[in-house]
Design a protein around this motif. Structure first.
Motif, PDB file in Angstrom:
ATOM      1  N   ALA A   1      -5.541  -4.871   8.456  1.00 60.48           N
ATOM      2  CA  ALA A   1      -6.601  -4.999   7.414  1.00 60.48           C
ATOM      3  C   ALA A   1      -7.736  -3.764   7.454  1.00 60.48           C
ATOM      4  O   ALA A   1      -8.062  -3.545   6.155  1.00 60.48           O
ATOM      5  CB  ALA A   1      -7.627  -6.218   8.224  1.00 60.48           C
TER       6      ALA A   1
ATOM      7  N   ASN B   1      -7.634 -12.480   3.761  1.00 62.82           N
ATOM      8  CA  ASN B   1      -8.402 -12.760   4.927  1.00 62.82           C
ATOM      9  C   ASN B   1      -9.453 -13.786   4.778  1.00 62.82           C
ATOM     10  O   ASN B   1      -9.619 -14.638   5.644  1.00 62.82           O
ATOM     11  CB  ASN B   1      -9.201 -11.425   5.614  1.00 62.82           C
ATOM     12  CG  ASN B   1      -8.095 -10.475   5.989  1.00 62.82           C
ATOM     13  OD1 ASN B   1      -7.281 -10.801   6.592  1.00 62.82           O
ATOM     14  ND2 ASN B   1      -8.456  -9.239   5.760  1.00 62.82           N
TER      15      ASN B   1
ATOM     16  N   GLU C   1      -9.233 -17.897   6.579  1.00 62.66           N
ATOM     17  CA  GLU C   1     -10.232 -18.406   7.150  1.00 62.66           C
ATOM     18  C   GLU C   1     -10.980 -19.818   6.646  1.00 62.66           C
ATOM     19  O   GLU C   1     -11.119 -20.699   7.366  1.00 62.66           O
ATOM     20  CB  GLU C   1     -11.648 -17.436   7.297  1.00 62.66           C
ATOM     21  CG  GLU C   1     -11.511 -16.268   7.949  1.00 62.66           C
ATOM     22  CD  GLU C   1     -12.902 -15.274   7.656  1.00 62.66           C
ATOM     23  OE1 GLU C   1     -13.683 -15.923   6.935  1.00 62.66           O
ATOM     24  OE2 GLU C   1     -12.790 -14.149   8.281  1.00 62.66           O
TER      25      GLU C   1
END
Length: 204
Positions: free
Chosen positions: A69, A129, A133
């Motif tokens: 990331a 990302n 979530e």
């Protein structure tokens, strides 16, 4: 509200969220060389970007590919800087005449649609990302992925429309030249991207 509508809105509001301002700045740099009359060309460019980020967004969200990331977050401002650099290098070829809103050759990288798609691959990993979530334990989020991507595309098109309208007002209403518009917008986007990159590199 259905699952489709929920993720459609999430995609739309994610790209329109100031927390995603790195993607907003990229769109600003991508569209800087164009005028309102170039809208078809811009739509094709943004759609190419969407195709690119949709691929990596799906692959990363489904767990097909893994990535670092921190590296991706550093590469996103690099894509902005490269786009701005191309704009700045080509802007010097424009005549500094005022009220120049005529369509001209795009001041972007060679094969802009292809490169927009390549840059989209990087941005898609950044989007993943946030989406992972939201999805939690959902292992087969096909509908959610499609709706989220569609929402992102609609948000991007609205942002692009705003950029083109603002550019039209500046060029036509305030008598600015195409060259100055490209230089100022690209310079501002490059400055923001530089701050983002330095922040990533220093861990700030």
């Amino acid at each position: 509200m259905s699952v489709f509508q929920t993720y459609l809105q999430l995609g739309f509001y994610h790209i329109f969220n100031l927390q995603a301002y790195d993607h907003l700045v990229f769109l600003l740099a991508l569209c800087a060389p164009y005028v309102l009359g170039d809208w078809r060309r811009v739509v094709a460019l943004v759609t190419s970007f969407t195709i690119g980020h949709s691929i990596t967004l799906a692959l990363a969200t489904l767990g097909v590919i893994a990535f670092n990331a921190a590296i991706i977050e550093a590469l996103i401002p690099v894509t902005i800087l490269l786009t701005c650099l191309a704009n700045l290098l080509r802007a010097g070829r424009l005549e500094p005449r005022r009220n120049d809103t005529r369509r001209t050759e795009p001041i972007v990288l060679t094969l802009p649609n292809l490169l927009a798609a390549v840059f989209g691959l990087i941005h898609g990993l950044g989007f993943s990302n946030y989406l992972r979530e939201l999805l939690g334990q959902n292992s087969r989020p096909v509908l959610e992925l499609f709706a989220f991507n569609l929402g992102v595309e609609l948000g991007q098109l609205l942002i692009v429309l705003i950029i083109l309208v603002v550019g039209f007002v500046v060029l036509r209403g305030f008598g600015a030249s195409r060259r100055d518009w490209v230089l100022v917008v690209s310079g501002a986007a490059a400055g923001i991207a530089t701050v983002l990159l330095l922040g990533q590199l220093t861990g700030a």
